[in-house]
Write a protein that holds these residues in place. Sequence first.
Motif, short mmCIF file in Angstrom:
data_model
loop_
_atom_site.label_atom_id
_atom_site.label_comp_id
_atom_site.label_asym_id
_atom_site.label_seq_id
_atom_site.Cartn_x
_atom_site.Cartn_y
_atom_site.Cartn_z
N ASP A 156 52.57 73.40 27.92
CA ASP A 156 52.51 72.57 26.71
C ASP A 156 51.34 73.05 25.86
O ASP A 156 50.65 73.99 26.23
CB ASP A 156 52.45 71.06 27.02
CG ASP A 156 51.14 70.64 27.66
OD1 ASP A 156 50.29 71.49 27.96
OD2 ASP A 156 50.98 69.41 27.87
N ARG A 157 51.17 72.45 24.72
CA ARG A 157 50.10 72.91 23.83
C ARG A 157 49.18 71.76 23.49
O ARG A 157 49.66 70.68 23.10
CB ARG A 157 50.70 73.49 22.54
CG ARG A 157 49.63 74.06 21.63
CD ARG A 157 50.24 74.95 20.58
NE ARG A 157 49.21 75.66 19.85
CZ ARG A 157 49.39 76.80 19.20
NH1 ARG A 157 50.58 77.37 19.22
NH2 ARG A 157 48.41 77.38 18.55
N ASN A 158 47.90 72.01 23.62
CA ASN A 158 46.89 71.00 23.38
C ASN A 158 46.46 71.10 21.92
O ASN A 158 45.71 71.99 21.56
CB ASN A 158 45.72 71.32 24.33
CG ASN A 158 44.70 70.23 24.38
OD1 ASN A 158 44.74 69.29 23.59
ND2 ASN A 158 43.77 70.35 25.30
N MET A 215 47.43 76.64 29.13
CA MET A 215 46.80 76.36 27.83
C MET A 215 47.19 77.41 26.81
O MET A 215 47.00 78.60 27.04
CB MET A 215 45.28 76.37 27.98
CG MET A 215 44.76 75.17 28.68
SD MET A 215 44.49 73.85 27.49
CE MET A 215 44.22 72.51 28.64
N ILE A 216 47.69 76.95 25.71
CA ILE A 216 47.99 77.85 24.61
C ILE A 216 46.86 77.74 23.59
O ILE A 216 46.47 78.70 22.96
CB ILE A 216 49.34 77.45 23.98
CG1 ILE A 216 50.45 77.56 25.03
CG2 ILE A 216 49.63 78.30 22.74
CD1 ILE A 216 51.76 76.96 24.62
N GLU A 217 46.34 76.52 23.50
CA GLU A 217 45.29 76.26 22.51
C GLU A 217 44.28 75.31 23.13
O GLU A 217 44.64 74.41 23.89
CB GLU A 217 45.93 75.61 21.28
CG GLU A 217 44.94 75.14 20.25
CD GLU A 217 45.61 74.64 18.97
OE1 GLU A 217 46.71 75.09 18.63
OE2 GLU A 217 45.00 73.79 18.30
N SER A 272 35.50 78.54 27.87
CA SER A 272 36.71 79.04 27.21
C SER A 272 37.53 79.88 28.17
O SER A 272 37.84 81.02 27.91
CB SER A 272 36.36 79.84 25.95
OG SER A 272 35.51 80.91 26.30
N TYR A 273 37.82 79.31 29.33
CA TYR A 273 38.65 80.03 30.30
C TYR A 273 40.09 80.03 29.81
O TYR A 273 40.56 79.05 29.23
CB TYR A 273 38.58 79.35 31.67
CG TYR A 273 37.20 79.40 32.28
CD1 TYR A 273 36.67 80.60 32.73
CD2 TYR A 273 36.42 78.26 32.39
CE1 TYR A 273 35.39 80.66 33.29
CE2 TYR A 273 35.15 78.30 32.94
CZ TYR A 273 34.65 79.50 33.39
OH TYR A 273 33.39 79.55 33.94
N CYS A 274 40.77 81.12 30.05
CA CYS A 274 42.15 81.23 29.58
C CYS A 274 43.03 81.79 30.70
O CYS A 274 42.67 82.77 31.34
CB CYS A 274 42.21 82.15 28.37
SG CYS A 274 43.87 82.34 27.72
N LEU A 297 46.78 86.01 26.10
CA LEU A 297 45.57 86.33 26.85
C LEU A 297 44.32 85.77 26.19
O LEU A 297 43.21 85.94 26.66
CB LEU A 297 45.47 87.84 27.05
CG LEU A 297 46.68 88.37 27.85
CD1 LEU A 297 46.71 89.88 27.88
CD2 LEU A 297 46.69 87.82 29.28
N GLU A 298 44.51 85.09 25.09
CA GLU A 298 43.39 84.43 24.42
C GLU A 298 43.87 83.07 23.93
O GLU A 298 44.99 82.95 23.44
CB GLU A 298 42.98 85.27 23.21
CG GLU A 298 41.51 85.63 23.25
CD GLU A 298 41.15 86.49 22.07
OE1 GLU A 298 40.90 85.92 21.01
OE2 GLU A 298 41.15 87.73 22.24
N LEU A 299 43.01 82.09 24.04
CA LEU A 299 43.41 80.76 23.59
C LEU A 299 43.41 80.70 22.07
O LEU A 299 42.51 81.20 21.41
CB LEU A 299 42.42 79.71 24.11
CG LEU A 299 42.48 79.42 25.60
CD1 LEU A 299 41.32 78.54 26.01
CD2 LEU A 299 43.79 78.75 25.96
N ALA A 300 44.44 80.06 21.52
CA ALA A 300 44.48 79.83 20.08
C ALA A 300 43.55 78.66 19.75
O ALA A 300 43.14 77.89 20.63
CB ALA A 300 45.90 79.50 19.66
#
Length: 402
Positions: free
Chosen positions: A55-57, A312-314, A324-326, A367-370
Amino acid sequence: MAIEQLAAKIRAGGRLDRAEALELYTQAPTALLGRLADEVRARKHPDNVVTYIIDRNVNYTNVCVARCNFCAFYRPVGSAESYVLGFEEIFRKIDETIAVGGAQLLLQGGHNPDLPLAWYEDLFRAVKERYPTFKLHALSPPEVVHLSRMSRLPVPSVLDRLIAAGLDSVPGGGAEILVDRVRKLLNCYGKATADEWLGVMRHAHRKGLRTTATMMYGTVETVDERLEHLFRLRELQDETGGFTAFIAWSYQPDHTELGGGEATGIEYLRTLATARLVLDNFDNLQASWVTQGGKVGQLSLAFGSNDMGSVMIEENVVRAAGASYCMDEVEIVRNIEDAGFAPKRRNMHYEILGDPIFRERLVPRMLELAVARVDGDTSRAPEVVNYPARSAAEKKARLTGH
Ligand code: SF4
């Protein structure tokens, strides 16, 4: 009671009282606490499955009048760094979520005085019109309390209106520690007292909504207050059975007014294991890899967790405070399998949806959080002017166009 007797009591399915939980938390060796929590987890989940959700936060605004002193995310009304997301921006985020196999938004934000209840209703309706099966896991209890105060409607009426507009479930954010002494010290007593937080959840459960419960520990609370939090959740769960899961995370101190340090990994694992032992009426405990990192997140699976939370997408809130772990789905699945479990995708109700989506079809790797807004984007959400401005800053912005 001696630690061995407490261990025997847990193994026999007995329920811990406050003094026993305190004894275990403070005196039991970490390995024993973990083993006991793992045994309880295995009893509740004998299938060896560890779940996760895609899901997206999304944080719809960072404007907040609550000003909790542990929060690095919010901006005051009128700040040059403040934002409200436009409906089209939120639709784009939903499209990206669907592209990676997600079917839900976790939608939370600041207490923005210029977003009335009607803004939320219009947003929820617009989402449901475009994406009829997409789920809205939205608005933590303090946000509901804020809307209740702004609209001068009781909490049950606010929930009724949000449900009619499309609210599917309520995230357990804003609980911090459910003890008013602590809430006063964290400047979050005003946004919602412990009773108000529990009251929103009680009403939501009575209306048939499922919710999660959280705990942010490691600020100013004592160990006994941490346990009081757990026991208050257990009590409400006995009453309603409405919580699907419990999630604990440690306070992230960077860029906050409160400052201080962060709890260690062992403290996290001991807190998590104790929660598994106390919350005998909760089926699911999530691993908080977003605050603890992937490695401690994976270890959580040996300390009582049966769920890796969200792919986590964002992320905006924890990142603002320094973490900022992804991990995308591929990484989460690798961590679950390496720990000896079978990974399964789930929904908010913990119903199994299937095997990892990336094994069924090609999905973009993340590979990186939005973030909610890219740096330097100061565009104003077009819908906001459709609702009466309450703050002086917003009234002035509308007059001057800035
Ligand atoms: S934690 Fe939530 S309510 Fe508190 S200041 Fe931050 S955004 Fe506002």
